[in-house]
Scaffold this motif. Structure first.
Motif, PDB file in Angstrom:
ATOM      1  N   PRO A 126      43.299   7.589 -36.368  1.00  0.00           N
ATOM      2  CA  PRO A 126      43.262   8.463 -35.286  1.00  0.00           C
ATOM      3  C   PRO A 126      44.676   8.885 -34.772  1.00  0.00           C
ATOM      4  CG  PRO A 126      41.620   6.886 -34.964  1.00  0.00           C
ATOM      5  CD  PRO A 126      42.475   6.382 -36.190  1.00  0.00           C
ATOM      6  N   SER A 127      45.729   7.686 -34.808  1.00  0.00           N
ATOM      7  CA  SER A 127      47.101   7.598 -34.621  1.00  0.00           C
ATOM      8  C   SER A 127      47.957   8.701 -35.454  1.00  0.00           C
ATOM      9  CB  SER A 127      47.683   6.332 -34.434  1.00  0.00           C
ATOM     10  OG  SER A 127      47.139   5.459 -33.435  1.00  0.00           O
ATOM     11  N   ARG A 145      40.048  15.742 -27.476  1.00  0.00           N
ATOM     12  CA  ARG A 145      40.582  14.540 -28.249  1.00  0.00           C
ATOM     13  C   ARG A 145      39.471  13.636 -28.376  1.00  0.00           C
ATOM     14  NH1 ARG A 145      44.529  12.300 -24.382  1.00  0.00           N
ATOM     15  NH2 ARG A 145      43.768  13.604 -22.774  1.00  0.00           N
ATOM     16  N   GLN A 146      38.695  13.230 -27.621  1.00  0.00           N
ATOM     17  CA  GLN A 146      37.382  12.171 -27.718  1.00  0.00           C
ATOM     18  C   GLN A 146      36.648  12.823 -28.890  1.00  0.00           C
ATOM     19  OE1 GLN A 146      35.618  12.435 -23.989  1.00  0.00           O
ATOM     20  NE2 GLN A 146      36.685  10.521 -23.240  1.00  0.00           N
ATOM     21  N   TRP A 148      37.678  14.489 -31.473  1.00  0.00           N
ATOM     22  CA  TRP A 148      38.255  14.486 -32.784  1.00  0.00           C
ATOM     23  C   TRP A 148      38.317  12.869 -33.158  1.00  0.00           C
ATOM     24  CZ3 TRP A 148      42.644  12.153 -34.561  1.00  0.00           C
ATOM     25  CH2 TRP A 148      43.130  12.728 -35.697  1.00  0.00           C
ATOM     26  N   TRP A 149      38.554  12.136 -32.015  1.00  0.00           N
ATOM     27  CA  TRP A 149      38.648  10.647 -32.377  1.00  0.00           C
ATOM     28  C   TRP A 149      37.439   9.874 -32.846  1.00  0.00           C
ATOM     29  CZ3 TRP A 149      36.417   5.948 -31.117  1.00  0.00           C
ATOM     30  CH2 TRP A 149      37.220   5.109 -31.310  1.00  0.00           C
ATOM     31  N   THR A 152      37.134  11.323 -36.448  1.00  0.00           N
ATOM     32  CA  THR A 152      38.106  10.757 -37.207  1.00  0.00           C
ATOM     33  C   THR A 152      37.504   9.279 -37.748  1.00  0.00           C
ATOM     34  OG1 THR A 152      39.855  11.951 -36.499  1.00  0.00           O
ATOM     35  CG2 THR A 152      40.498   9.966 -37.593  1.00  0.00           C
ATOM     36  N   THR A 153      37.324   8.319 -36.685  1.00  0.00           N
ATOM     37  CA  THR A 153      36.652   7.075 -36.946  1.00  0.00           C
ATOM     38  C   THR A 153      35.620   6.856 -37.871  1.00  0.00           C
ATOM     39  OG1 THR A 153      35.474   7.082 -35.094  1.00  0.00           O
ATOM     40  CG2 THR A 153      37.818   6.331 -34.719  1.00  0.00           C
ATOM     41  N   ALA A 187      44.145  17.383 -35.318  1.00  0.00           N
ATOM     42  CA  ALA A 187      43.660  16.989 -33.687  1.00  0.00           C
ATOM     43  C   ALA A 187      44.278  18.030 -32.765  1.00  0.00           C
ATOM     44  CB  ALA A 187      44.814  15.649 -33.929  1.00  0.00           C
TER      45      ALA A 187
END
Length: 232
Positions: A126-127, A145-146, A148-149, A152-153, A187
């Motif tokens: 995520p970073s 953002r949530q 996408w996070w 991604t995870t 992102a």
């Protein structure tokens, strides 16, 4: 078939490892991360004071509408510690369940590998698109953002699982491709990138956050492996 003994073992192991890892994270943050946040907040508060002095029409109601935050000192440390323990317990349960499903026998060395994988899933991947940000940094919408996070995870965890546990080469290739999907999508980013804190401070915060999270995840994985083997 549900196994109560295994469930109790997962809960006990997760409780021990989660609490200890959460306390360790608080200690590392206190030394490395919190001082940088406090420095960034000085720039943020200075900008707010400057804006307020230029805008004499700001009402008292608008000032009181700000979100509550714990006071600096013991209150902030106490709330941070509680939050870190809750996070540690939550991720410990998730990681302990994964270990129980994919690997019946483990020790602290195997636990370190699981911790490193979780670090890659929940922080590193995520970073790459949403690096840690100091207070006063412009960011995209929180909901975007949530989403996408989470994507991604999920893709990173699935991709790594296929690379490690899948036997067919096609599944392993699919896993490798999954790792890159969120980053090809990209992102969510703010329309204008800006930060009240100096660039050097923001860069130091990213490094400090990466180190703190690495310590947390490796400790969590190692402790899970250790307690998982010790508790019969």
């Amino acid at each position: 078939m549900f196994n109560m003994a295994v469930f109790k073992k997962i809960v006990a192991v997760a409780a021990l490892a989660g609490i200890l890892a959460g306390l360790l994270l608080t200690a590392v943050q206190r030394v490395q991360v919190v001082p940088l946040i406090l420095q960034a907040e000085v720039y943020e508060q200075a900008a707010e004071a400057a804006n307020a002095s230029r805008d004499a029409t700001v009402s008292a109601h608008e000032h009181h509408a700000e979100a509550w935050a714990p006071a600096d000192g013991w209150e902030r440390t106490l709330f941070t510690t509680g939050a870190n323990i809750i996070v540690g317990l939550s991720f410990a349960l998730l990681l302990a369940a994964a270990i129980a499903v994919f690997r019946k026998k483990t020790d602290w060395r195997i636990g370190l590998l699981w911790g490193a994988a979780a670090y890659a899933v929940f922080f590193v991947a995520p970073s790459l698109g949403l690096p840690p940000e100091v207070p006063g940094t412009e960011a995209a919408q929180l909901s975007d953002r949530q989403v996408w996070w989470l994507m991604t995870t999920a893709f990173t965890a699935t991709g790594l699982a296929l690379l490690v546990f899948a036997r067919h080469w096609a599944a392993k290739i699919g896993g490798a491709l999954l790792l890159g999907v969120p980053h090809l999508i990209g992102a969510p980013q703010p329309q204008v990138h800006s930060s009240l804190a100096p660039e050097e401070l923001a860069h130091s915060f990213v490094i400090a956050s990466a180190i703190a999270n690495a310590v947390f995840w490796l400790a969590l994985g190692g402790l899970l492996g250790f307690f998982y083997k010790k508790i019969g």
